[in-house]
Design a protein around this motif. Structure first.
Motif, PDB file in Angstrom:
ATOM      1  N   PHE A   1      62.196  -3.328  31.406  1.00 24.69           N
ATOM      2  CA  PHE A   1      62.741  -4.085  32.532  1.00 24.69           C
ATOM      3  C   PHE A   1      63.014  -5.505  32.081  1.00 24.69           C
ATOM      4  CE2 PHE A   1      62.005  -6.656  36.444  1.00 24.69           C
ATOM      5  CZ  PHE A   1      62.970  -6.080  37.258  1.00 24.69           C
ATOM      6  N   ILE A   2      64.085  -6.109  32.626  1.00 21.46           N
ATOM      7  CA  ILE A   2      64.309  -7.534  32.456  1.00 21.46           C
ATOM      8  C   ILE A   2      64.864  -8.068  33.772  1.00 21.46           C
ATOM      9  CG2 ILE A   2      66.673  -7.323  31.528  1.00 21.46           C
ATOM     10  CD1 ILE A   2      65.899  -9.676  29.630  1.00 21.46           C
ATOM     11  N   GLN A   3      64.416  -9.239  34.171  1.00 18.24           N
ATOM     12  CA  GLN A   3      64.822  -9.837  35.448  1.00 18.24           C
ATOM     13  C   GLN A   3      65.230 -11.275  35.199  1.00 18.24           C
ATOM     14  OE1 GLN A   3      63.245 -12.218  37.506  1.00 18.24           O
ATOM     15  NE2 GLN A   3      64.048 -11.774  39.544  1.00 18.24           N
TER      16      GLN A   3
ATOM     17  N   GLU B   1      51.796  -4.809  44.941  1.00 21.57           N
ATOM     18  CA  GLU B   1      51.956  -5.841  43.926  1.00 21.57           C
ATOM     19  C   GLU B   1      51.590  -5.225  42.585  1.00 21.57           C
ATOM     20  OE1 GLU B   1      49.508  -9.840  42.925  1.00 21.57           O
ATOM     21  OE2 GLU B   1      50.620  -9.889  44.825  1.00 21.57           O
ATOM     22  N   PHE B   2      52.496  -5.330  41.616  1.00 20.60           N
ATOM     23  CA  PHE B   2      52.231  -4.742  40.309  1.00 20.60           C
ATOM     24  C   PHE B   2      53.004  -5.488  39.238  1.00 20.60           C
ATOM     25  CE2 PHE B   2      55.098  -2.191  42.912  1.00 20.60           C
ATOM     26  CZ  PHE B   2      56.281  -2.233  42.202  1.00 20.60           C
ATOM     27  N   VAL B   3      52.596  -5.279  37.979  1.00 23.12           N
ATOM     28  CA  VAL B   3      53.183  -5.978  36.846  1.00 23.12           C
ATOM     29  C   VAL B   3      54.291  -5.147  36.225  1.00 23.12           C
ATOM     30  CG1 VAL B   3      52.723  -6.869  34.518  1.00 23.12           C
ATOM     31  CG2 VAL B   3      51.080  -7.278  36.359  1.00 23.12           C
ATOM     32  N   MET B   4      55.399  -5.799  35.906  1.00 21.58           N
ATOM     33  CA  MET B   4      56.532  -5.181  35.228  1.00 21.58           C
ATOM     34  C   MET B   4      56.983  -6.109  34.096  1.00 21.58           C
ATOM     35  SD  MET B   4      58.710  -4.018  38.615  1.00 21.58           S
ATOM     36  CE  MET B   4      60.026  -3.238  37.670  1.00 21.58           C
ATOM     37  N   PRO B   5      57.557  -5.529  33.022  1.00 19.82           N
ATOM     38  CA  PRO B   5      57.665  -4.111  32.703  1.00 19.82           C
ATOM     39  C   PRO B   5      56.314  -3.511  32.329  1.00 19.82           C
ATOM     40  CG  PRO B   5      58.403  -5.405  30.839  1.00 19.82           C
ATOM     41  CD  PRO B   5      58.161  -6.375  31.966  1.00 19.82           C
ATOM     42  N   ARG B   6      56.251  -2.212  32.396  1.00 20.90           N
ATOM     43  CA  ARG B   6      55.003  -1.510  32.139  1.00 20.90           C
ATOM     44  C   ARG B   6      54.600  -1.558  30.675  1.00 20.90           C
ATOM     45  NH1 ARG B   6      53.497   2.402  35.727  1.00 20.90           N
ATOM     46  NH2 ARG B   6      53.266   4.024  34.150  1.00 20.90           N
TER      47      ARG B   6
ATOM     48  N   LEU C   1      65.593  -0.758  28.233  1.00 17.99           N
ATOM     49  CA  LEU C   1      65.857  -1.406  29.517  1.00 17.99           C
ATOM     50  C   LEU C   1      66.304  -0.450  30.611  1.00 17.99           C
ATOM     51  CD1 LEU C   1      67.726  -4.573  28.177  1.00 17.99           C
ATOM     52  CD2 LEU C   1      65.403  -4.499  29.128  1.00 17.99           C
ATOM     53  N   THR C   2      66.613   0.804  30.267  1.00 16.96           N
ATOM     54  CA  THR C   2      67.227   1.684  31.264  1.00 16.96           C
ATOM     55  C   THR C   2      66.574   3.054  31.413  1.00 16.96           C
ATOM     56  OG1 THR C   2      68.812   2.504  29.614  1.00 16.96           O
ATOM     57  CG2 THR C   2      69.497   0.612  30.930  1.00 16.96           C
ATOM     58  N   VAL C   3      65.995   3.600  30.366  1.00 21.00           N
ATOM     59  CA  VAL C   3      65.558   4.999  30.387  1.00 21.00           C
ATOM     60  C   VAL C   3      64.227   5.138  31.114  1.00 21.00           C
ATOM     61  CG1 VAL C   3      64.831   6.953  28.965  1.00 21.00           C
ATOM     62  CG2 VAL C   3      66.824   5.591  28.302  1.00 21.00           C
ATOM     63  N   ARG C   4      64.153   6.123  31.996  1.00 17.80           N
ATOM     64  CA  ARG C   4      62.934   6.392  32.760  1.00 17.80           C
ATOM     65  C   ARG C   4      61.969   7.264  31.965  1.00 17.80           C
ATOM     66  NH1 ARG C   4      63.451   6.778  39.034  1.00 17.80           N
ATOM     67  NH2 ARG C   4      65.147   5.335  39.456  1.00 17.80           N
ATOM     68  N   ARG C   5      60.688   6.964  32.126  1.00 19.98           N
ATOM     69  CA  ARG C   5      59.640   7.842  31.602  1.00 19.98           C
ATOM     70  C   ARG C   5      58.716   8.273  32.733  1.00 19.98           C
ATOM     71  NH1 ARG C   5      57.918   5.884  25.539  1.00 19.98           N
ATOM     72  NH2 ARG C   5      60.021   5.527  24.750  1.00 19.98           N
ATOM     73  N   GLY C   6      59.198   8.142  33.944  1.00 16.93           N
ATOM     74  CA  GLY C   6      58.481   8.570  35.121  1.00 16.93           C
ATOM     75  C   GLY C   6      59.486   8.866  36.218  1.00 16.93           C
ATOM     76  N   LEU C   7      59.066   9.571  37.235  1.00 16.27           N
ATOM     77  CA  LEU C   7      59.990  10.014  38.272  1.00 16.27           C
ATOM     78  C   LEU C   7      60.517   8.856  39.108  1.00 16.27           C
ATOM     79  CD1 LEU C   7      61.326  12.437  39.593  1.00 16.27           C
ATOM     80  CD2 LEU C   7      59.306  12.709  41.041  1.00 16.27           C
TER      81      LEU C   7
END
Length: 331
Positions: A151-153, A121-126, A139-145
């Motif tokens: 994020f949007i849901q 269980e964790f909070v998004m977006p970071r 909304l799309t680019v990764r800064r982690g592996l």
């Protein structure tokens, strides 16, 4: 506004989370996507005159059901909720306050959420968008592996009903429906994205449970991405190609598909280091193991340090929380 089909227990939980909002004067529209007597009967038993059920004669998919619900809405603002998610009690009040203080006539108001999976269980977006950051990249680019920061849901989105009618959901699109809608809405000059810093939604991800939007082919989603290229920066286009589309295509284990997606990202996008790393691990690591590793990373102590109400929000963008006026929200 809640689309549903053949999940009476889940949609009842969702509806009750809306009826429990701190705003009383609301309408709750549930669109039943095709013949489903069990769901209709269960909803009728709730016995709250704020609840309105629209039963469709045949199934048209979640985007069509949302569009129908928006056409039925009578309030100036409409908030979206998937039938297996829940809202925390102050969600609508907080978002309505943010909408009233927005600098544009047509604000899309989203929020953080609590992501509940069988393993973590964790909070998004970071983090929240930085000033001047292209929203397609946020909304799309990764800064982690194993994850991105932005994020949007669907269940977090509240927007003017007029905007949702002007920019309907894309009928027939099975995945990334909220991203598709957000990008198209943001292409209008009078629209901007505003985030509530606190998590206001419970996103219940039971990965063994079928969803209206779960199954689709990677080719169909790849065609959507190619059509959407004008809405994305080259950086965002590469990120989507090498992460989301690749994760759908990787089970093919096709060298041809691997090369096609890599060539597309390099020709029309601008991949970064994490895009290449993600691309390789998506094709090499089985999906179940990849999800377990992702959840382990995200639930580490300190991994969600950015989830505090003021974290990553510049001082000029920190919004006060107040109770909005009743009668302005449709759900």
């Amino acid at each position: 506004m809640i689309p549903t089909r053949n999940r009476p227990v889940l949609v009842t939980r969702a509806v009750r989370s809306v009826l429990a909002q701190t705003l009383d004067d609301i309408e709750v529209i549930v669109v039943v996507d095709g013949p489903d007597d069990a769901t209709c009967d269960t909803l009728a038993a709730i016995g709250d005159d704020r609840l309105r059920v629209v039963a469709l004669p045949e199934s048209g998919g979640a985007p069509n059901a949302r569009n129908v619900g928006v056409r039925e809405a009578r309030a100036p603002f409409t908030a979206l909720l998937d039938d297996d998610d829940e809202w925390l009690p102050e969600k609508l009040a907080i978002q309505l306050d943010l909408a009233k203080n927005a600098r544009v006539p047509m604000p899309i108001v989203a929020s953080r959420l609590v992501n509940r999976t069988p393993r973590a269980e964790f909070v998004m977006p970071r983090r929240l968008p930085a000033p001047g950051e292209p929203l397609s990249e946020y909304l799309t680019v990764r800064r982690g592996l194993f994850h991105g920061d932005g994020f949007i849901q669907t269940s977090t989105i509240m927007a003017p009903t007029e905007l949702l009618r002007r920019v309907p959901f894309t009928v027939g699109l099975r995945r990334l429906q909220e991203l598709d809608w957000t990008l198209r809405a943001l292409s209008h000059d009078d629209v901007d994205l505003v985030f509530a810093a606190e998590p206001l939604v419970l996103w219940n991800q039971d990965e063994d449970r079928p969803r209206i939007t779960f199954d689709t082919s990677w080719q169909h989603q790849f065609e959507w991405l190619q059509r959407s290229r004008p809405l994305l920066t080259p950086r965002a286009y590469a990120a989507l190609t090498m992460s989301v589309i690749s994760s759908m295509a990787a089970p093919t284990r096709s060298v041809t598909v691997f090369r096609t997606l890599l060539r597309e990202a390099r020709r029309h996008g601008r991949p970064g280091v994490y895009d290449y790393l993600a691309f390789v691990q998506i094709w090499l690591i089985p999906p179940q193991l990849r999800r377990s590793l992702r959840d382990r990373v995200l639930k580490r102590p300190g991994a969600n340090r950015a989830a505090g109400p003021a974290a990553a929000v510049p001082q000029e963008r920190q919004h006060r929380v107040a109770t909005g006026r009743a009668g302005e929200i449709g759900a």
